[in-house]
Design an enzyme around this catalytic site. Sequence first.
Site, PDB file in Angstrom:
ATOM      1  N   HIS A 142      -6.359  -5.362   2.659  1.00 49.95           N
ATOM      2  CA  HIS A 142      -5.295  -4.349   3.378  1.00 49.95           C
ATOM      3  C   HIS A 142      -5.351  -4.562   4.699  1.00 49.95           C
ATOM      4  CE1 HIS A 142      -6.130  -2.423  -0.670  1.00 49.95           C
ATOM      5  NE2 HIS A 142      -6.707  -3.347  -0.716  1.00 49.95           N
ATOM      6  N   CYS A 189      -3.230  -2.342   6.460  1.00 54.14           N
ATOM      7  CA  CYS A 189      -3.979  -1.087   6.623  1.00 54.14           C
ATOM      8  C   CYS A 189      -5.342  -0.661   7.209  1.00 54.14           C
ATOM      9  CB  CYS A 189      -3.761   0.281   6.009  1.00 54.14           C
ATOM     10  SG  CYS A 189      -4.548   0.035   4.061  1.00 54.14           S
ATOM     11  N   GLN A 200      -5.112  -0.553  -5.145  1.00 56.47           N
ATOM     12  CA  GLN A 200      -5.612  -1.837  -5.782  1.00 56.47           C
ATOM     13  C   GLN A 200      -6.803  -1.186  -6.425  1.00 56.47           C
ATOM     14  OE1 GLN A 200      -7.740  -4.378  -3.642  1.00 56.47           O
ATOM     15  NE2 GLN A 200      -8.781  -4.297  -4.652  1.00 56.47           N
ATOM     16  N   CYS A 211       1.242  -1.108  -0.181  1.00 58.82           N
ATOM     17  CA  CYS A 211       0.150  -0.125  -0.146  1.00 58.82           C
ATOM     18  C   CYS A 211       0.972   1.827   0.030  1.00 58.82           C
ATOM     19  CB  CYS A 211      -0.569   0.303   1.503  1.00 58.82           C
ATOM     20  SG  CYS A 211      -1.845   1.095   1.613  1.00 58.82           S
ATOM     21  N   GLU A 212       0.193   1.801  -0.466  1.00 53.54           N
ATOM     22  CA  GLU A 212       1.282   3.440  -1.299  1.00 53.54           C
ATOM     23  C   GLU A 212       0.611   3.988  -0.424  1.00 53.54           C
ATOM     24  OE1 GLU A 212      -0.397   6.597  -4.255  1.00 53.54           O
ATOM     25  OE2 GLU A 212       0.545   4.838  -4.958  1.00 53.54           O
ATOM     26  N   HIS A 213      -0.220   4.330   0.733  1.00 57.14           N
ATOM     27  CA  HIS A 213      -0.371   4.760   1.669  1.00 57.14           C
ATOM     28  C   HIS A 213       0.450   4.726   2.810  1.00 57.14           C
ATOM     29  CE1 HIS A 213      -4.280   5.749  -0.665  1.00 57.14           C
ATOM     30  NE2 HIS A 213      -3.060   6.723  -1.319  1.00 57.14           N
ATOM     31  N   HIS A 214       0.226   3.052   3.759  1.00 58.38           N
ATOM     32  CA  HIS A 214       0.733   2.879   4.504  1.00 58.38           C
ATOM     33  C   HIS A 214       2.011   2.673   4.940  1.00 58.38           C
ATOM     34  CE1 HIS A 214      -3.468   3.706   5.437  1.00 58.38           C
ATOM     35  NE2 HIS A 214      -3.300   4.083   6.307  1.00 58.38           N
TER      36      HIS A 214
END
Length: 253
Positions: free
Chosen positions: A213, A215, A185, A144-147
Amino acid sequence: MEHSKQTQFSSSDKKDAGASSVVNGHCDGMLKRAAGGSSQPPAAESGSQRPVMESWREDRTRSVEDNEMSLPSLAAAYTTILRGLGEDPQRQGLLKTPWRAATAMQFFTKGYQEKIIDVLNDAIFDEDHDEMVIVKDIDMFSMCEHHLVPIFGRVHIGYLPNKRVLGLSKLARIVEIYSRRLQVQERLTKQIAVAITEALQPTGVGVVIEATHMCMVMRGVQKMNSKTVTSTMLGVFREDPKTRDEFLTLIRS
């Protein structure tokens, strides 16, 4: 499996099937509609528009040499993270952790080192076959590019050939290249479908991803059994409900 989400295009895309958008350097791969509702592969546009095949030849890459050069700075960054967490990077159990973490992260994102054209160049074959081809339950691991925590699940791919077929294992390789990058995704689903469309120019392509996910599982809402389902339908998979339903029925069976 519940087909809970389907990638949507704007109303202007529906009115003008020749229009294209760009996602991470990729044209959207929508097939142009000919008179009478039939689908044809997209042609190269004039003027400033690039030919449709060029986008999958220009993937962002990271070389083995880049890995070697960046490894010390990545390891140093992980050392800083350990200190920031209140740990002692010099204690026995953590002495080699920064280097292990750095090399692991390089592996998790090894998709940046690979090009789609290298995978597909010798695996596209002329074949008089126009029935649906499906490869389902392809294991997928991403970040995940956010977390910067894992996403994992399964990918289902189907396409209707237009006198050209792709070696079956290459569909899994396309998934591997795009998933081994920092991702969301929704984008991953579309990138896989667009790469197949641009490489083969089939009558249609369908991609469905079911994923967990971490996250959402390990932090935040902490919903242990939650799954995210995304889909991208191009060409007749988008335009013809019967074709789409056949694909969705077969991947559930």
